[in-house]
Design an enzyme around this catalytic site. Structure first.
Site, PDB file in Angstrom:
ATOM      1  N   SER A 109       1.311  -0.871   0.054  1.00 63.42           N
ATOM      2  CA  SER A 109       0.077  -0.212   0.450  1.00 63.42           C
ATOM      3  C   SER A 109       0.673   0.695   0.452  1.00 63.42           C
ATOM      4  CB  SER A 109      -0.440   0.219   1.362  1.00 63.42           C
ATOM      5  OG  SER A 109      -0.237   0.254   2.479  1.00 63.42           O
ATOM      6  N   GLU A 150       9.548   8.300  14.454  1.00 66.72           N
ATOM      7  CA  GLU A 150       8.539   7.527  13.094  1.00 66.72           C
ATOM      8  C   GLU A 150       8.582   8.365  12.180  1.00 66.72           C
ATOM      9  OE1 GLU A 150       7.600   5.032  11.665  1.00 66.72           O
ATOM     10  OE2 GLU A 150       7.276   6.673  10.537  1.00 66.72           O
ATOM     11  N   GLU A 210      17.056  -0.167   8.163  1.00 67.78           N
ATOM     12  CA  GLU A 210      16.871  -2.034   7.965  1.00 67.78           C
ATOM     13  C   GLU A 210      16.368  -2.122   6.174  1.00 67.78           C
ATOM     14  OE1 GLU A 210      11.603  -0.812   7.586  1.00 67.78           O
ATOM     15  OE2 GLU A 210      11.513  -2.820   8.839  1.00 67.78           O
ATOM     16  N   GLU A 252      10.368  -8.178  11.675  1.00 71.53           N
ATOM     17  CA  GLU A 252       8.730  -7.765  11.849  1.00 71.53           C
ATOM     18  C   GLU A 252       7.594  -8.566  11.345  1.00 71.53           C
ATOM     19  OE1 GLU A 252       9.357  -3.304  11.111  1.00 71.53           O
ATOM     20  OE2 GLU A 252       8.143  -4.107   9.718  1.00 71.53           O
TER      21      GLU A 252
HETATM   22  C1  NOJ Z   1       8.252   0.439  10.548  1.00 74.68           C
HETATM   23  C2  NOJ Z   1       9.548  -0.349  11.424  1.00 74.68           C
HETATM   24  O1  NOJ Z   1      10.094  -1.053  10.432  1.00 74.68           O
HETATM   25  C3  NOJ Z   1       9.214  -0.699  13.125  1.00 74.68           C
HETATM   26  O2  NOJ Z   1      10.350  -0.942  13.483  1.00 74.68           O
HETATM   27  C4  NOJ Z   1       8.633   0.502  13.951  1.00 74.68           C
HETATM   28  O3  NOJ Z   1       8.347  -0.247  14.679  1.00 74.68           O
HETATM   29  C5  NOJ Z   1       7.425   0.702  12.860  1.00 74.68           C
HETATM   30  N1  NOJ Z   1       7.649   1.417  11.116  1.00 74.68           N
HETATM   31  C6  NOJ Z   1       6.825   1.696  13.366  1.00 74.68           C
HETATM   32  O4  NOJ Z   1       7.733   3.077  14.022  1.00 74.68           O
HETATM   33 CA    CA Z   2       9.670  -1.417   8.166  1.00 71.00          CA
END
Ligand code: NOJ
Ligand code: CA
Length: 704
Positions: free
Chosen positions: A194, A417, A504, A510
């Site tokens: 998305s 973030e 990343e 995750e």
């Molecule tokens: C995506 C990131 O990869 C993850 O590690 C993070 O917890 C979330 N976004 C929220 O910011």
């Molecule tokens: Ca991510």
């Protein structure tokens, strides 16, 4: 930093004829690069490996609105030089890196309109790098609007490709193992993310890996080095002709790069070997980056960390946001008026528990996500997504936690973030970093989830590439270390800015909570994504069944518990997470011991076994002791092997503590079955490894 000598310098002046091809070999002589121009003055190169054609004639050049730099050229002169030097990384896999190459700068010139272009090639024993150098134009033009790059990588056969789809915004994909001709079908199987923009067609991303067809395969990693001031490169694949062409990420107007001359593009890189282990060991991408730009690096400290993080991924309804009712009351900015949702783990009491656990177990840092204002706004997907990086939620006591962490000898790690509102982040940056310093934070995890604001940009377009470097440079001014998520994929800039500890920029751990990563995933990342720099993969997951956390969830991690320990070796990073919940580590204290012990900075690394997408075995020496470590992983098939411990110093006795899959372990059916045993070994020992399907082995060697 040790620079040794420059051996030869040879310059061939004067315009050479169009047919005067120029060649240069690697120091060992195994790679041979040839450059020429064709009848229309189009420059091209080719590359032979061990006497056989590897890259066929492939075009070079750039197209700008103001000038066509792809044709009408002759070779004016060629400068060659051999360089053999070494440098000392601030952190990494080796304490010393040799940078040994033969260089050929091909100076191209053309008239009507007047134009000059230098293509600088460096041929190493483990591959090739080349870049375009654009001087100020002879008629005084000092800018270019670049739309396209002509660079090609044309191969000789229908080779195997390891790749992910071309996307301007995300690289969080599973990897395909396909061929040139099989690519359309392979790419057809991907779901679009998305808000991310897929290119469609048969475009793929770098870093990617090729394994040539036939017996005695050759492995080639294609990527770029020192991406700065220019968009990231994708590759348009010609599935019939086995060719690839550079596709630079455009902005909304279709412009790739707005350049001010003089300018040098990033290096286009090919790491080449017929031994897969050499691809993993190669430091070519780092070698093509500029030396460290930070004078005093004493504040840059590799670290292990835990996080108020996995709690939000496990499906138990925990949230980054403090309240659920922001949407119901649009325009509310006073958080004291909001009803807390009671599912917000970034609260003082909970963070203290993580600090306690980290302190008890010698873990350096604790990351806290969801500590600051703005998450309600993001969840609502309102157009003006904005986070405040110096405003904590009412239940997160910045002062108390600063003092508590200090007293416990643990560093809190901040989370920024941005929800991809990069422009707004730049405006807040100084205040945000000052707030960090005032509260004793010296590392930050940044994030750019969603479509970039301003909307005309992509995650990997020139503007965002510049943004990422700007953030790193400002962070260095404040002596702050950075772990960036959703940023342009790394290209070795961590050599120049070693405060850029990790990124990343791939599908990370995750996703174990969102469908799962198959065991092969971490058997391909080191061959591809990791060639640009370390990844914040977030290893250390002990509870791999999501139903454990929430009955409604059926996703399962593609791993055994023992394999999670091995990832600390096979996915090296100077900023390495222990991602699981403290309670899960308390359930397996003997296995957690390995995570407590394993270092994150190495003086030497030896790749013992490797095959992309299948298996990796690596041994590394701790930078700060005489300990060695070994990590081995396999795909979803069980694997037996025997490795020689000849990396250990001769005549010295070691105790090996082996963390391995139990005989009945299996990533799907029995992931937590492991055993730990100790044996005495020396450099003559052959160590038997037995890996379960999706399994792994981790070993610590301590001198007796
Ligand atoms: C995506 C990131 O990869 C993850 O590690 C993070 O917890 C979330 N976004 C929220 O910011
Ligand atoms: Ca991510």
């Amino acid at each position: 930093m040790k620079h040794t000598l420059i051996l030869t310098l040879l310059s061939l002046a004067g315009v050479l004829g169009a047919n005067a091809s120029r060649s240069i070999s690697s120091p060992s002589g195994e790679l041979l690069l040839t450059v020429d121009v064709d009848g229309e003055g189009r420059p091209f190169y080719s590359l032979d490996y061990k006497g056989k054609s590897l890259v066929k004639e492939s075009r070079l050049g750039l197209t700008a609105d103001e000038l066509d730099l792809t044709r009408g050229f002759g070779i004016a002169s060629v400068d060659t030089v051999t360089v053999d030097r070494s440098w000392t990384p601030v952190w990494g896999e080796y304490d010393n890196v040799r940078d040994h190459f033969r260089e050929m700068a091909v100076n191209l010139t053309g008239e009507e309109p007047a134009r000059d272009l230098t293509v600088r090639f460096r041929v190493f024993d483990d591959g090739l790098g080349f870049r375009y150098e654009l001087p100020v134009n002879r008629v005084g033009r000092n800018y270019l609007t670049v739309r396209d790059e002509a660079t090609e990588f044309n191969f000789t056969d229908d080779h195997t490709l390891f790749c992910i789809p071309g996307d301007y915004d995300t690289d969080e994909y599973l990897w395909s193992e396909t061929t040139f001709s099989g690519l359309p079908e392979a790419l057809g199987n991907y779901r679009r993310h998305s808000e991310a923009q897929r290119t469609g067609g048969t475009t793929i991303q770098t870093p990617m890996l090729i394994k040539t067809a036939g017996k005695d395969p050759v492995y080639v990693n294609i990527h770029e080095a020192a991406l700065a001031g220019y968009p990231a490169m994708l590759l348009d694949v010609d599935t019939q002709e086995n060719g690839m062409k550079a596709h630079i990420v455009p902005d909304r107007l279709g412009v790739g790069a707005y350049l001010q001359m003089p300018f040098s593009t990033p290096w286009r890189t090919l790491i080449v070997s017929d031994d897969a282990r050499d691809i993993l060991a190669s430091q070519l991408v780092l070698n093509l980056n500029e030396p460290c730009a930070i004078e005093d690096t004493s504040w840059i400290k590799p670290m292990k960390f835990m996080g108020v993080w996995w709690e939000m991924f496990t499906g138990n309804q925990k949230t980054w946001a403090y309240s659920d009712d922001y949407l119901a009351k649009p325009g509310v900015t006073d958080y004291s008026a909001l009803k807390p949702n009671g599912r917000h783990p970034a609260n003082t009491e909970n963070v203290k528990k993580y600090i306690d656990f980290a302190s008890e177990n010698g873990i350096d840092g604790v990351l806290v996500e969801g500590w600051n204002e703005g998450w309600e706004d993001w969840a609502s997907y309102r157009k003006n997504r904005q986070f405040l990086f110096d405003k904590a939620y009412p239940d997160f006591d910045v002062d108390a936690l600063r003092e508590y962490a200090k007293a416990k000898g643990v560093k809190l790690i901040m989370h920024h973030e941005t929800a991809a509102n990069a422009a707004d982040y730049e405006l807040q940056l100084d205040r945000a970093f000052q707030f960090m310093k005032d509260n004793n934070y010296d590392a930050v995890k940044t994030g750019y989830v969603g479509a970039i604001i301003p909307r005309s940009e992509h995650h990997t377009s020139q503007w965002m590439v510049d943004h990422a470097r700007h953030v790193i440079e400002r962070a260095a001014d404040y002596e702050i270390m950075v772990d960036s998520h959703e940023a342009p994929r790394p290209t070795g800039l961590c050599r120049t800015y070693p405060n850029w500890l990790a990124q990343e920029s791939a599908r990370g751990g995750e996703f174990e909570s969102m469908g799962g990563n198959p065991p092969s995933h971490t058997c391909i990342l080191p061959f591809t994504r990791l060639k640009g720099g370390p990844m914040d993969y977030t290893p250390g997951l002990f509870e791999t069944r999501m139903s454990y956390y929430n009955e409604g969830k059926d996703s399962q991690a593609g791993t055994t518990l023992a394999r999670q320990l091995a990832l600390y070796l096979t996915m090296p990073s100077p900023m390495q997470m222990a991602c699981d919940l403290p309670d899960n580590y308390r359930r397996f204290p003997d296995a957690f011991q390995f995570i407590k012990d394993v270092p994150v900075d190495w003086s030497d690394s030896r790749y013992l076994e490797a095959e992309p997408n299948r298996y990796i075995t690596v041994a590394r020496k701790d930078k700060h002791s005489d300990d060695w470590y070994l990590g081995a992983i396999t795909d979803d098939k069980a694997r037996k092997s025997e490795v020689r411990l000849d990396f250990l110093p001769k005549g010295k006795k070691y105790e090996a503590t082996i963390y391995e899959d139990a005989p009945d372990a299996d990533w799907k059916e029995n992931p937590q079955a492991y055993r730990i045993r100790k044996i005495n070994v020396d450099s003559g020992t052959r160590l038997k490894l037995r890996l379960a399907p999706g399994g792994g082995t981790a070993v610590r060697f301590t001198p007796k």
